[in-house]
Design an enzyme around this catalytic site. Structure first.
Site: not given
Lengths: 430, 137
Positions: B44, B46, B69, B113
């Protein structure tokens, strides 16, 4: 700013800006009419529009009549796809979303052409499907003949429905991919299309040349595609305008109706300002022979960057094919293991270096780049990918600065990262 | 770096992304913890590891690592600041919304997310509690 994101958009060329300023001045002074008007201000505009069309046609070596101005690459792609609504559409799985999304929605059916680990399409897949369509056509002819003979015998009307072969088929494959710069085997595809068309199969070929334009030679007298998508802002022209090359013999349904502009193929008042800017950018590309310049000055910089990056990091995967025959001269896509792309991009931005990433995070999408997923099937590689795209103004010192700034960024993000064997092992065996 | 840079993130997010607080520098094994939790998935994009030290029912120290991120890194950093010094029951209540507020907001698509640190913290607390139970028995 060290700009290494030319594939996203390229700076406006100075002479394009000059040309556009002239047009703005003409408009302020009331000299720029609607090109559809018959008065002199209209004719003035019409002449500008047609000059721009000739300039774009000249770059592609096609007839100006075959050039339709659109709002950009996405519209050109959508126009082609919509011309094949409810018809079979075969498109590579790494096409731009402006091909894939309408193809999935309107294709009847849509078939994704798989790519190998370099990102090159599987030609056999295309041929297999063309064979099937050809077979259904031959089968229909056979059934028709049989039926006619029976009908003659029995003096009866045809009651049986023969297998329906498609009335038209579209194949859409880009010349070069926007994320990795891989070149697709278009000549092989044109040969294949010609072979099946000669046998009576109504198959047409569309190539998206958005990234390839001005970077490699495109000569439409030799490249036997039916449609070609072009965009202005990737060659130093303004954003908001593109072109679609469509052969007169190819099926065409307008996307926008309601006017006679572009020979009734795209309604709406012609945008003289943007068309002239695009025309000027095309003129420069033709005059300077930019593909030659890219090969001579940009590819060596890209190769230098690739070899130095490989030295920098042992877990770096290069996603752009290294062979010059298989990639554009200006795009290099790499995946730096355990370092997420958006983070790399933002740290580089602090150093005034602009790049892009295939990580989902950067675009706010959930899924990572469909292109890198198609090539690697590995979401982590996609999340970690960074695209460097160079332009004719890129200097060796720019690459050297990047190579100097990148290692501490990688070390920092690697140190922060959970993607190291000790932690991942623990996750598997808690 | 003094020049203002325009990103989609707030100044606080930028600060925590560029100057993350309480992260474990180097080998995570050097941070001797009483409990640890890991959430997220590289698939995903992360993943967060959170380690805690507990003294007198409070989080006396916290360390973490994050793959992801800017928003993922900043939100774990923010979580570590929010959790430090809290009682375990208070720390368990830290929500994604609280982290987001602490950071002055996050872009909408990032919120769902990338804000996962509080879940890793909950796991770390559970891990600590299970160790205590094991010791007692």
């Amino acid at each position: 700013m060290i700009y290494l994101d030319y594939s996203a958009t390229s700076p406006l060329l100075p002479s394009v800006a000059e040309k556009m300023k002239e047009i703005i001045d003409a408009s302020v002074e009331g000299r720029l009419g609607n090109p559809s008007s018959l008065h002199s201000a209209g004719v003035f505009s019409k002449n500008l529009l047609e000059t721009a069309r000739e300039q774009v046609a000249s770059l592609l070596n096609c007839s100006p009549e075959e050039i339709i101005f659109t709002s950009g690459g996405s519209e050109s792609n959508n126009t082609v796809i919509r011309s094949f609504e409810n018809s079979p559409i075969l498109a590579s799985e790494i096409e731009h979303p402006s091909v894939l999304e309408p193809a999935k929605r309107f294709g009847g059916p849509f078939l994704a052409i798989p790519v190998d680990n370099l990102g090159r399409i599987n030609i056999d897949f295309v041929e297999k499907h063309l064979k099937t369509y050809l077979h259904s056509k031959t089968e229909q002819n056979r059934q028709k003949t049989e039926q006619t003979q029976k009908n003659l015998k029995n003096h009866k009307k045809n009651t049986q429905n023969p297998v329906e072969p498609p009335k038209k088929i579209l194949i859409s494959v880009m010349l070069a991919n926007n994320e990795t710069g891989v070149l697709e085997p278009i000549s092989e595809l044109t040969n294949l299309v010609e072979k099946y068309r000669n046998q009576g199969l109504p198959v047409f070929l569309h190539a998206d040349a958005t990234q390839a334009l001005g970077k490699i030679d495109i000569n439409l007298q030799e490249l036997k595609v039916d449609y070609l998508t072009c965009s202005s802002h990737k060659i130093g022209g303004p954003v908001g305008i593109g072109a679609l090359f469509a052969r007169n013999s190819a099926p065409f349904s307008p996307l926008i109706f309601g006017g006679a502009q572009e020979k009734k193929r795209r309604a709406g008042t012609s945008n003289i300002l943007l068309a002239s800017g695009f025309g000027e950018a095309a003129r420069i590309a033709k005059e300077k022979n930019t593909p030659l310049l890219f090969e001579a000055s940009v590819r060596p910089l890209k190769s230098y960057l690739e070899s130095e990056l490989k030295k920098l990091h042992k877990n770096l995967r290069v996603l752009t094919p290294s062979s010059p025959e298989l990639s554009l001269p200006n795009i290099l896509n790499v995946s730096i293991s355990s370092v997420e792309g958006e983070s790399t991009q933002l740290y580089l931005d602090l150093e005034k270096i602009a790049v892009s990433t295939g990580s989902a995070c950067a675009s706010g999408d959930i899924a990572p780049s469909h292109v890198i997923m198609a090539i690697t099937s590995d979401p982590e590689i996609a999340h970690d990918s960074v695209r460097f795209s160079l332009g004719l103004d890129t200097k060796k010192s720019d690459i050297e600065t990047l190579l100097e700034k990148l290692p501490p960024i990688i070390s920092r993000l690697e140190d922060l990262s959970t993607l190291k064997p000790t932690i991942q092992k623990k996750l598997k065996n808690p | 770096m003094s020049e203002k840079i325009d990103w989609a993130y707030t100044e606080i997010v930028k600060d925590h992304f560029l100057n993350p607080r309480n992260y474990i520098m180097g080998d995570e094994e050097n941070f001797k913890a009483d409990g640890e939790g890991i959430v997220g998935n590289p698939i995903c994009g992360d993943q967060m590891l959170v380690k805690i030290k507990v003294k007198d029912g409070k989080i006396s120290d916290i360390g973490w690592k994050t793959y992801g991120c800017a928003s993922a890194i900043a939100s774990t950093s923010a979580l570590s600041e929010l959790a430090k010094g809290r009682t375990l029951s208070d720390a368990e209540k830290i929500s994604a919304e609280e982290i987001c507020d602490f950071l002055g907001g996050l872009p909408k698509q990032k919120f769902h997310c990338s804000v996962l640190g509080h879940q890793a913290l909950k796991k770390a607390i559970e891990n600590y509690k299970s160790k205590i139970t094991e010791k007692k028995s």
